[in-house]
Design an enzyme around this catalytic site. Structure first.
Site, short mmCIF file in Angstrom:
data_model
loop_
_atom_site.label_atom_id
_atom_site.label_comp_id
_atom_site.label_asym_id
_atom_site.label_seq_id
_atom_site.Cartn_x
_atom_site.Cartn_y
_atom_site.Cartn_z
N ASP A 288 7.07 -2.93 10.47
CA ASP A 288 8.43 -3.25 10.02
C ASP A 288 9.45 -2.88 11.10
O ASP A 288 9.55 -1.72 11.50
CB ASP A 288 8.66 -2.43 8.73
CG ASP A 288 9.88 -2.86 7.97
OD1 ASP A 288 10.62 -3.73 8.46
OD2 ASP A 288 10.10 -2.31 6.87
N ASP A 357 14.53 -8.54 2.04
CA ASP A 357 13.71 -7.98 0.96
C ASP A 357 13.93 -8.70 -0.37
O ASP A 357 15.07 -8.95 -0.77
CB ASP A 357 14.04 -6.50 0.75
CG ASP A 357 13.56 -5.66 1.92
OD1 ASP A 357 13.16 -6.25 2.94
OD2 ASP A 357 13.60 -4.43 1.80
C1 GLA Z 1 11.99 -2.80 4.65
C2 GLA Z 1 10.93 -3.81 4.26
C3 GLA Z 1 10.46 -3.52 2.85
C4 GLA Z 1 9.90 -2.10 2.79
C5 GLA Z 1 10.95 -1.12 3.26
C6 GLA Z 1 10.37 0.28 3.42
O1 GLA Z 1 13.14 -2.94 3.88
O2 GLA Z 1 11.42 -5.11 4.36
O3 GLA Z 1 9.47 -4.44 2.46
O4 GLA Z 1 8.75 -2.04 3.59
O5 GLA Z 1 11.48 -1.49 4.52
O6 GLA Z 1 11.28 1.18 3.94
#
Ligand code: GLA
Length: 533
Positions: A288, A357
């Site tokens: 990520d 997200d």
């Molecule tokens: C980002 C990702 C999420 C999750 C969070 C964890 O927002 O897009 O899917 O993994 O980080 O902190």
């Protein structure tokens, strides 16, 4: 009052004022000779750090970068390099500090009002109560301004194509901790989830990966090796347990110094961490972007980091995973920046997020799904567009809406990564997640792209996808808030030939269809999903 009284009053007032004018300076001079002047107030300009030991064994740091001019205090509250929120209404009067910080972006901003004192070169700062958290006093100490700089930028490898690892021939299926648990997940939860994946029938339906998202990380040890925190006493033992159930084990990290939740990332330890994952028995890595923006900020295109940097950063981990010799699914998470679908396979990526997200509601789910349509052609065996994890069973959508998400993700050939609590899910949720007819669409070995055949702004969303056996998956989605009768023209859907046979994949029954079209009444926020031969 009589006029004579008025004259007397004014006269006496005049006398009093004159007396005061003469006597006060004398009194003040006398007082200043008797008591020393008050000490000059500390100037709090500079960088201050607050260190908090967390129950999981990490130390969280946050900073205040303050500037004091006279009694006015301005500055920022920072959670790491570059990540700050402004301070307003700041003042330091008689050793009493006050300021307001504003979290979030309009229209969803939240203000919190802080008070503090300055004592012995430290700031004692009291944060107001937050929902579910009482008011708390923190001690901030002075630190170097260097603490606010990102670590030095290390050279990135020259671009090349990382060979395909042979994994994820069909979209990965599994479970991930983030949507339901975020930071509140521990080893027992994950063991429970793995067991439930077997007992619920999900494993038999094709689910394989049990993935821990952010917040498993601890600090690095003396040799720079990443450790897991107190919530996960042994990653190796946990991986062994997951493997003993015939399942596979996944974790999460970031190429930046910190993950999105502020835990330790892989920056400057890429190969070392990949080796640790392999040693633990990891089969899947979600990687990520998060704080990597602090290291590689720039030249920005439409506000996003450039493709060269992002691709090289992901390539570095792609190479590192490959070097471990262990087959590890590589899941890219950088929110669809820089047209990742055009270079994702070249860095060894098996899937890549294409949006921000997902949230547990209808609008967010539909937004993510529609964003996949223009890029459908970039997905295929071994490399998939990831529309983000499922919210099915998390409560923010009705069962009908949950069926829509499962149908959409399957039509899109998106990874099916459940995001709910598998230990306590309702029979309705289990039935949705284990619908094998729908899963078969998602897992179709051809991995052909989906096509929308209804107008783009319409609340009728008709999708069609050719399948490996010559049949077609056809989805009639109703995006409206009321039931609608939706008609699909077979020719437009790519379905040819006489004597059509169609199976309704939610009713688990064959339906009568004929040339040249088929009409179904689809409930509000609902779907009719057919497999037509
Ligand atoms: C980002 C990702 C999420 C999750 C969070 C964890 O927002 O897009 O899917 O993994 O980080 O902190």
């Amino acid at each position: 009052m009589k006029p004579s009284q008025t004259v007397r009053r004014v006269g006496s007032l005049l006398v009093k004022t004159l007396l005061a004018a003469l006597l006060v300076p004398v009194a003040l001079a006398f007082a200043s000779a008797a008591t020393p002047p008050p000490p000059a107030q500390t100037n709090i300009t500079g960088v201050w750090v607050i260190k908090i030991a967390t129950p999981d064994g990490n130390v969280r740091k946050f900073y205040f970068n303050l500037k004091q001019v006279g009694e006015a205090v301005t500055g920022r509250m920072l959670f790491g390099p570059g990540r700050g929120i402004p301070i307003s209404e700041g003042s330091l009067q008689d050793g009493k500090l006050h300021f307001v910080v504003t979290f979030g972006r309009p229209p969803r901003t939240r203000q919190s009002s802080w008070n503090g004192t300055v004592k012995d070169g430290k700031l004692y700062l009291t944060a107001p109560p937050f929902p579910g958290r009482p008011s708390r006093t923190f001690v901030a100490e002075r630190t170097s301004a260097k603490a606010l700089l990102p670590p030095p930028r290390l050279p990135l490898p020259a671009l090349h194509d990382v060979p395909y690892n042979g994994l994820a021939r069909t979209p990965p299926m599994g479970w991930n901790s983030w949507n339901k648990f975020a930071g509140k997940v521990d080893e027992q939860d994950v063991r429970g989830m793995a067991k439930a994946m077997v007992t619920s029938g999900m494993k038999a339906a094709g689910y394989t990966y049990v993935n821990i998202d952010d917040t498993w990380e601890g600090p690095r040890d003396a040799h720079g090796n990443i450790t897991s925190n107190r919530k996960f006493p042994s990653m190796k033992a946990l991986a062994e347990y997951v493997h003993s159930l015939g399942l596979k084990f996944g974790i999460y990290s970031s190429p930046g110094p910190k993950t999105c939740a502020g835990y330790t990332g892989t920056y400057a330890h890429v190969q070392q961490d990949a080796d640790t994952y392999a040693k633990w028995g990891v089969d899947y890595l979600k990687y990520d972007w998060c704080s990597a923006s602090e290291i590689y900020p720039g030249p920005k295109v439409h506000g996003y980091p450039t493709v060269h940097q992002m691709r090289a950063v992901y390539q570095e981990m792609g190479d590192a995973l490959r070097k471990t010799g262990r087959p590890i699914v590589f899941s890219l998470c950088e929110y669809g920046w820089d047209h990742v679908w055009t270079w994702g396979p070249k860095v060894g990526g098996n899937l890549w997020r294409t949006t921000g997200d997902i949230e547990d509601n209808w609008n967010s789910m539909i937004r993510n799904a529609l964003a996949q349509l223009p890029i459908a052609k970039y997905a295929g065996p071994g490399h998939w567009n990831d529309a983000d994890m499922l919210e099915i069973g998390n409560g923010g959508m009705t069962n009908e809406e949950d069926r829509v998400q499962f149908s959409l993700w399957s039509m899109l050939a998106a990874p099916l990564i459940a995001g709910n609590d598998l230990r306590t899910m309702s029979p309705a949720t289990t039935a949705i997640l284990t619908n094998r007819d729908v899963i078969a669409i998602d897992q179709d070995p051809a991995g052909s792209p989906v096509k929308r055949i209804s107008p783009s702004q319409s609340t009728e969303l008709i999708l069609t996808r050719p399948l490996a056996d010559g049949s077609h998956a056809v989805g009639l989605f109703n995006l409206a808030d009321h039931p609608q009768s939706i008609t699909v023209n077979w020719h437009a859907a790519g379905v040819t030939g006489k004597k059509l046979r169609a199976r309704d994949l939610w009713k688990h029954a064959y339906v009568r269809v004929s040339e040249p079209s088929y009409t179904a009444t689809v409930p509000a926020h609902g779907v009719v999903l057919l497999r037509v031969r």
